[in-house]
Design a protein around this motif. Sequence first.
Motif, short mmCIF file in Angstrom:
data_model
loop_
_atom_site.label_atom_id
_atom_site.label_comp_id
_atom_site.label_asym_id
_atom_site.label_seq_id
_atom_site.Cartn_x
_atom_site.Cartn_y
_atom_site.Cartn_z
N LYS A 1 0.83 -1.21 0.00
CA LYS A 1 0.00 0.00 0.00
C LYS A 1 0.86 1.26 0.00
CE LYS A 1 -3.98 0.13 1.65
NZ LYS A 1 -5.16 0.28 2.49
N GLN A 2 0.39 2.25 -0.73
CA GLN A 2 1.11 3.51 -0.83
C GLN A 2 0.32 4.64 -0.17
OE1 GLN A 2 4.09 3.36 -2.23
NE2 GLN A 2 3.85 1.24 -2.86
N ASN A 3 -0.94 4.41 0.09
CA ASN A 3 -1.78 5.48 0.64
C ASN A 3 -1.55 5.64 2.13
OD1 ASN A 3 -2.91 2.94 1.02
ND2 ASN A 3 -4.93 3.78 1.34
N LYS A 4 -2.24 6.62 2.71
CA LYS A 4 -2.06 6.92 4.12
C LYS A 4 -2.59 5.77 4.98
CE LYS A 4 -2.35 11.94 3.53
NZ LYS A 4 -3.09 13.16 3.91
N LYS A 5 -2.09 5.72 6.18
CA LYS A 5 -2.52 4.67 7.10
C LYS A 5 -3.98 4.89 7.48
CE LYS A 5 1.94 3.53 9.15
NZ LYS A 5 2.70 3.39 10.40
N GLU A 6 -4.66 3.80 7.69
CA GLU A 6 -6.04 3.85 8.13
C GLU A 6 -6.27 2.83 9.23
OE1 GLU A 6 -8.95 1.85 5.40
OE2 GLU A 6 -7.29 2.13 3.97
N VAL A 7 -7.34 3.07 9.96
CA VAL A 7 -7.71 2.15 11.04
C VAL A 7 -8.69 1.14 10.48
CG1 VAL A 7 -8.74 1.93 13.32
CG2 VAL A 7 -7.35 3.95 12.78
N TYR A 8 -8.31 -0.13 10.52
CA TYR A 8 -9.16 -1.19 9.97
C TYR A 8 -10.17 -1.62 11.03
CZ TYR A 8 -5.54 -1.25 6.45
OH TYR A 8 -4.66 -0.88 5.46
N GLU A 9 -11.37 -1.86 10.57
CA GLU A 9 -12.46 -2.23 11.47
C GLU A 9 -12.85 -3.68 11.23
OE1 GLU A 9 -15.47 0.66 10.66
OE2 GLU A 9 -14.50 2.21 11.89
N LEU A 10 -12.85 -4.45 12.33
CA LEU A 10 -13.13 -5.89 12.25
C LEU A 10 -14.36 -6.23 13.07
CD1 LEU A 10 -10.03 -5.66 11.55
CD2 LEU A 10 -9.77 -7.89 12.61
N PRO A 11 -15.25 -7.04 12.52
CA PRO A 11 -16.35 -7.54 13.35
C PRO A 11 -15.80 -8.50 14.40
CG PRO A 11 -16.33 -8.65 11.23
CD PRO A 11 -15.30 -7.55 11.15
N TYR A 12 -16.57 -8.69 15.43
CA TYR A 12 -16.11 -9.54 16.54
C TYR A 12 -15.87 -10.98 16.07
CZ TYR A 12 -15.67 -11.44 21.22
OH TYR A 12 -15.19 -12.05 22.35
N ALA A 13 -16.63 -11.41 15.07
CA ALA A 13 -16.45 -12.77 14.55
C ALA A 13 -15.08 -12.94 13.90
CB ALA A 13 -17.55 -13.10 13.55
N SER A 14 -14.40 -11.82 13.58
CA SER A 14 -13.07 -11.87 12.95
C SER A 14 -11.99 -11.45 13.94
CB SER A 14 -13.04 -10.97 11.71
OG SER A 14 -13.97 -11.39 10.76
N ASN A 15 -12.14 -11.79 15.20
CA ASN A 15 -11.18 -11.36 16.22
C ASN A 15 -9.96 -12.26 16.32
OD1 ASN A 15 -12.38 -13.59 17.39
ND2 ASN A 15 -12.71 -12.65 19.38
N GLN A 16 -9.74 -13.09 15.29
CA GLN A 16 -8.51 -13.88 15.18
C GLN A 16 -7.67 -13.28 14.05
OE1 GLN A 16 -9.46 -18.02 14.72
NE2 GLN A 16 -11.02 -17.98 16.32
N VAL A 17 -6.58 -12.63 14.40
CA VAL A 17 -5.79 -11.90 13.41
C VAL A 17 -4.41 -12.54 13.25
CG1 VAL A 17 -7.01 -9.74 13.86
CG2 VAL A 17 -4.93 -10.26 15.13
N LYS A 18 -3.84 -12.33 12.08
CA LYS A 18 -2.53 -12.89 11.77
C LYS A 18 -1.72 -11.83 11.04
CE LYS A 18 -0.38 -16.58 9.00
NZ LYS A 18 -0.66 -17.73 8.13
N TYR B 1 -2.86 -13.78 16.78
CA TYR B 1 -3.58 -13.50 18.03
C TYR B 1 -5.00 -14.05 17.88
CZ TYR B 1 0.19 -10.19 19.03
OH TYR B 1 1.42 -9.63 19.25
N THR B 2 -5.49 -14.70 18.90
CA THR B 2 -6.84 -15.26 18.85
C THR B 2 -7.68 -14.72 19.99
OG1 THR B 2 -6.15 -17.18 20.17
CG2 THR B 2 -6.01 -17.39 17.77
N ASN B 3 -8.99 -14.72 19.75
CA ASN B 3 -9.97 -14.32 20.77
C ASN B 3 -9.67 -12.95 21.37
OD1 ASN B 3 -11.36 -16.80 20.51
ND2 ASN B 3 -9.92 -17.78 21.89
N LEU B 4 -9.38 -12.00 20.50
CA LEU B 4 -9.16 -10.63 20.98
C LEU B 4 -10.47 -10.02 21.46
CD1 LEU B 4 -6.75 -9.21 18.24
CD2 LEU B 4 -6.16 -9.93 20.55
N LYS B 5 -10.40 -9.30 22.54
CA LYS B 5 -11.59 -8.60 23.02
C LYS B 5 -11.84 -7.38 22.15
CE LYS B 5 -11.19 -10.04 27.85
NZ LYS B 5 -11.06 -9.57 29.26
N GLU B 6 -13.05 -6.85 22.25
CA GLU B 6 -13.35 -5.64 21.49
C GLU B 6 -12.50 -4.49 22.02
OE1 GLU B 6 -16.59 -6.08 24.66
OE2 GLU B 6 -15.47 -7.36 23.30
#
Length: 961
Positions: free
Chosen positions: A653-670, A708-713
């Motif tokens: 990505k070349q554009n400015k940084k942004e804050v990504y929004e994840l639903p709770y069902a996707s609280n397992q990130v890699k 990371y798994t089972n991240l809280k909101e």
Amino acid sequence: MKQFTKSASLILLFFLFGIPQLSLGQVKKIGLPQIKNYSRTDYKGGTQNWNIDQDKNGNLYFGNNDGLLQFDGATWSKYKAKNSDAIKCLKVGPSGKIYVGCYNEFGYFKANSKGKLEYFSISSFLDKKTLSIIDFIWKIHLYKDEVIFQSFDHLYIYKNNRIKIINAPKRFQFSFFFNSKLYIQDISSGILEYKNGKLNFLKGLNTLNNSEIWGMIELEKNKILTATLDRGLFIITNNQIVPWNTEANTFIKKNGSLGCILYKNKYVVINSVLDGIIVCDLKGNIIQHIDRSKGLQNNTVLASFIDNSNNLWLGLDNGIAYINENSFLTYFGSSYNLGTVYSSVVHRNNLYVATNQGVFCHPWNTDFKEGSFKLVEGTTTQAWNVQIINGELICASNKGALLLENGKIIKNLDSKGYFGFKPIPDHPNFFIGANYNGFSVFEKTSSGIKFRNKIEGIDKSSNSFEIDNDYLWLKKDQYLYQIDLEDNLQRTKTVKIFTQYSKENPGTGSLQRINNKIFFQSNNIFYTYSTKQRRFIKDIPITHIFKSIPKITRLTEDANGNIWYTFKESMGALIKTGNNKYKHVIAPFSNLTGKLVANYMSINTIDSKNTFIGLTDGLAHYDATIENKSILKPIANIRSFAFPGDTILLGNKQNKKEVYELPYASNQVKFTFSSPSYENLENIEFSYQLEGFEENWSAWSSSTIKEYTNLKEGNYKMKVRARNSFKIQSDETSTEFRVFPPWYRHSLAYLFYLLLLTCLVYYIRFNIKMKIRKNRYVETLEQRRLYLEKETKIKQEQYELEKEIEKLENEKLQIRLLSKDKELVNNTLQVVKKNKILNGIIHKLKDINTSSFDEATKNQFTKLNRSIVKEVNTDKSWKDLEKHLKNVHFEFLKKLKEKHPSITPREMDLATYLLMNMSTKEIAEFMNISTGGVDLARYRLRKKLELNQKENLIGYFMSIK
């Protein structure tokens, strides 16, 4: 505070002594740079790689026969252009667009909102007829605000979403852009310059017509080097073309050229068709020749590229190669016939190297770029050491102590296996050798070196031993042996074993000689041995030098007084600058991590420009005079951010940084990490911290993946930094994301919960009120019921009382009646008796003769008789008594009749009299029978009632009543 001071000292020492080492680098003439090959199985693409470029994030791009390849140091990715596989050329633009040229197609790749490269066709602006004759696009140039795509027949000039086409005068070959000028070769018109939207013919440059020019670079002002496919190298100057008659030209005429690039404005890298590449200086002298025999996987080099760290990448006819030209170190490996190196030394203009396969040598004053080391005949065995003792070259090997001269074995001094040799102080003609089962003494005589004797009394040995004026010291395993020899060196006097140097510092560490003095080291604390005090004494000056050095495992001093040490699997050096003054150098040797020979530290310093270091796979060369400014701070990239259902490629990505929004069902990130620090990818380390989840940074690790798994909101920030092989850290890279709460913990859900709670409270309150009302009502009813029950009970009790009273009164009345009945019976009996008497009187009166009476008396007698008869006849007491008895005992008589239907009235009367407890005489009088008749009647009655003799007749009647 002490820990902080120690760390600060280490950092300060590195910056004071390490950074000055990072100045101007140069291509070395001795040895080979590190070469790493990437095969098609590594990058999962086609064989040929035609072009190379790099973006501002450090990602490398390769024009491959199977598409566009991208490499970030950790991951290879492949992208396809529209309707085409092979990409012959590419160029990364300042905006991040990657322009590519294919067959009948050209355009660019650009990262979409998720970071994945998407292809956009520029050639689609052309009409169908023009599209069909594009052919291959071979070169792309960013010229001012234009993007120029060059095929054999046309230039396609892209600007402001419009394409301008310039036809070739005859047929274009290739084009070259340098010094803000664009040159194009036409096969018949010579060399042209593109300027102001037109092609301008350059006069006097027709010499190379009908020849293929594959490379053009400016060596210096008005001096252009031109590389042709089959005619060699030429110099263009003052509108003239002349051959570049140099060593490089001789090589290219023989092997052909496929292009060239300028390296650091001091060297030229020339690709060949048949024999790899050469690196030459600006005068054409070949400094390096790298081909298949030197480690390159293919000899046909289609493209070469210098990355932002001044290292060289090659696109091969089959594969990709990385050449670490920017390193302090060069190598002699398998291409020079060297295996594991245990020792090296220069003796009489020959460099000797002791390896696991024997001793090899190479003339010291001969160019090292060609030719391999040659095996010293007869030394094919494990060679542990090669060293100069008393001017003689001796090899310690599995075959014995070998005396070498001019690349040959002169003599085997002793056939036992040996580790090494040490001279004996104050005995210039003697030296001791450590063999496999002890020590031996050698003597230099007028006729040469000879084996003298084995030292008796010691059968331990290793490659770590030293000799001073008093003792022979041996370090073996965790033990230190102090061996006192007899004056004649024939046997030992005493052997003493130590397991530590002091109680405060356990272990024995290493044994070494520094400044011609033996030191004993453990945990970076150095000791000397006092013969007078017979104990180890801490040496403060040397210990202070190693205070901020990593914990060392082995140490040696070279011929120039420099101290070399190993720690873990790495190496550092203290370069001597004065009396007990040293410059700490560690960064240049980081690339040797994991390559050093365990327990065999091989350092051979010939002079400041030449230090040889033994490795598990050859020999490394270090030039301390070379400094390198190009070692830059590494870049840490968060390559990808993945969660269930989606993946974002942050590395593109070349554009400015942004804050990504994840639903709770996707609280397992890699997360995957990368660092475009290609010098030593195996030693790149990462540290990370998920802010909002972790309080501290992780330990440094070579792992490029973190899940990371089972991240809280909540809001999170993933931070990553990289550390290269020189232990230089990158700036922090981060990306932010937010995990939304599940629907049941959403703010709207909480509002709903509040409303629901309010309704619930209202409902509960309402229910409580209703329940209270109901309870009150029920309580009132209950009270009323209880009152009524109580009242009823009272009434019932009153009624029962009244009944009881009535019963009592009835019983009383019955008693009275019985009493009256008795009285009545008695009275009746009296009347009966009276009547009986009167009847007797009547009978007696009848016996009186009235004839003697006078009339008056007779009348009175008759009147009295009549009066008595009248009294007897008018007396109804008996009948009244019988009637009264039946009325009083009606219930009894009724039950008796029901129970005994055959009973007669006469028997019922008897039963009544018996119930009244009348005597037999009274009953006889009442029934007008005799007393015997009463007894008979009672007998018959008992028989009819079927009573046995034991049963009482009156009791039976009482039970019926």
